[in-house]
Design an enzyme around this catalytic site. Structure first.
Site: not given
Ligand SMILES: [Zn+2]
Length: 398
Positions: A117, A149-150, A85, A177, A87, A371
């Site tokens: 990520d 995705e997030e 992903h 991931e 984003d 994150h």
């Molecule tokens: Zn991810």
């Protein structure tokens, strides 16, 4: 006299250097989920098209977000898919040491939002494509780069629907991931809903003249919690998850105004994390039957304009561990892993599994570095990923 390094070693080093350069480019695109990702998709598409890739773009309803699905090699069914992903989660209110959208290297680590990520994997996948002799591919090599995705795997859902309509089903998907390059064959699903109840306001002294939305919400919650026991008893034998069964949670309840007023509105925010899709189906159908055949008829007998509506906030399919999984066998061999595992976070892999693809999660970096402020990926992790892909390349070439 110049010593000639072995070509294999050169290729390996080249892939890592290229990965690092591409990662710096990718991090510089500020692709927080709320914002457009069109620029990064254009960048990836242009580089893949330069290699001769056939690209399919799918967009969200606003047109501001896109997926790209690209194919290199022969035009035939099957093949291998590398997926990630584009984003990233927001950086607002996080205390970063350096600019999150400018990659910086310190102590063998590459820092930046999305470093692990999961732009690190995307960079490695693209570098791999650019160092591969594409004319020698004996089967298709696909790439899927997605949006949102997030915020609930919305892009991958759109992409998978499109692939299904086109009849494109790769044999194997590797979703990169961050797993520290461990082979992950399962995760629970994550389904989040907000259920809203609209009743009829009135004075509490005359309950039969109103429709109490808070009370109907309470009965709805009661039904959901009854399911908790049933779900426990349905845990698959040998389930590797912790806990091994499907869980449900009531996360927020709101509604009503005062002690002596019949509540006209109520809202329940809840989720389930299924270990198997049949559990998710059971929860959905049980609640829907209860609403359609019990709660709503009672509410509407008093007042026809009462309602119960449900909004799906996220519907991320789980990745069910399978007895037979060609992706698991392949990636275990490529990484030399002597075991597989499951993780507690959800990914796009479950959606590909629903499409009929053998899917696995394996990528560089750790989810514990994702994150957060000062997100990073270790260069060593990227190197391991490049090596895995180079080994895959040798398999794909005649
Ligand atoms: Zn991810």
């Amino acid at each position: 006299m110049l010593l000639q390094p072995a070509p294999k070693a050169v290729r390996k080093a080249m892939t890592l250097i290229k990965t690092t350069e591409i990662l710096a480019d990718l991090i510089a695109f500020e692709t927080v989920s709320a914002d457009s990702n069109l620029e990064i998709i254009r960048y990836l598409t242009e580089r893949l098209e330069a290699l001769g890739a056939r690209c399919i773009e799918t967009r969200d309803a606003t047109g501001a977000k896109a997926n790209v699905f690209a194919t290199l090699g022969p035009d035939m069914p099957g093949g291998i898919l590398l997926s990630g992903h584009t984003d990233v989660v927001p950086v607002a209110d996080q205390d970063w040491t350096t600019d999150p959208f400018q990659m910086t290297e310190r102590d063998g680590r590459l820092y930046g939002r999305g470093a692990c990520d999961m732009k690190g994997f995307i960079a490695a996948a693209l570098a791999f494509a650019e160092t591969l002799d594409i004319s020698k591919l004996t089967q298709p090599l696909h790439f899927a780069f997605t949006y949102d995705e997030e915020t609930g795997c919305l892009g991958a859902q759109n992409l998978v629907n499109d692939l299904s309509e086109r009849g494109i089903v790769p044999d194997i998907a590797i979703i990169g991931e961050p797993t520290e390059m461990r082979v992950i064959e399962g995760h629970k699903g994550c389904f989040e809903y907000t259920t809203s109840f609209v009743g009829l306001e009135g004075h509490s002294s005359a309950p039969d003249d109103g429709v109490n939305a808070a009370e109907y919400a309470a009965r709805y919650i009661g039904k959901l919690l009854e399911l908790r026991h049933i779900l426990k008893s349905r845990a698959p034998k040998g389930s590797p998850f912790e806990p091994p069964w499907t869980t449900v949670n009531v996360g927020r309840i709101s509604g009503g105004v005062a002690h002596n007023v019949i509540a006209s509105k109520a809202e329940v925010a809840w989720e389930m994390r299924p270990v198997q899709s049949s559990d998710a189906e059971l929860v959905r159908s049980t609640l829907s039957d209860y609403v359609q055949h019990t709660l709503l008829p009672e509410m509407q007998a008093v007042h026809p304009e009462t309602s119960i509506t449900q909004e799906a906030v996220a519907e991320v399919e789980g990745l069910e561990p399978m007895d037979e999984n060609a992706a698991r066998e392949l990636v275990a061999e490529l990484t030399g892993a002597n075991g597989t595992g499951v993780v507690a976070f959800a990914t796009e892999a479950g959606l590909f599994q629903q499409l009929g693809v053998h899917a696995i999660v394996c990528g560089p970096g750790s989810i514990t570095q994702a994150h957060k402020a000062d997100e990073y990926v270790e260069i060593e992790q990227l190197d391991l990923c490049c090596r895995m892909l180079n080994r895959l390349g040798r398999r794909l070439i005649a």
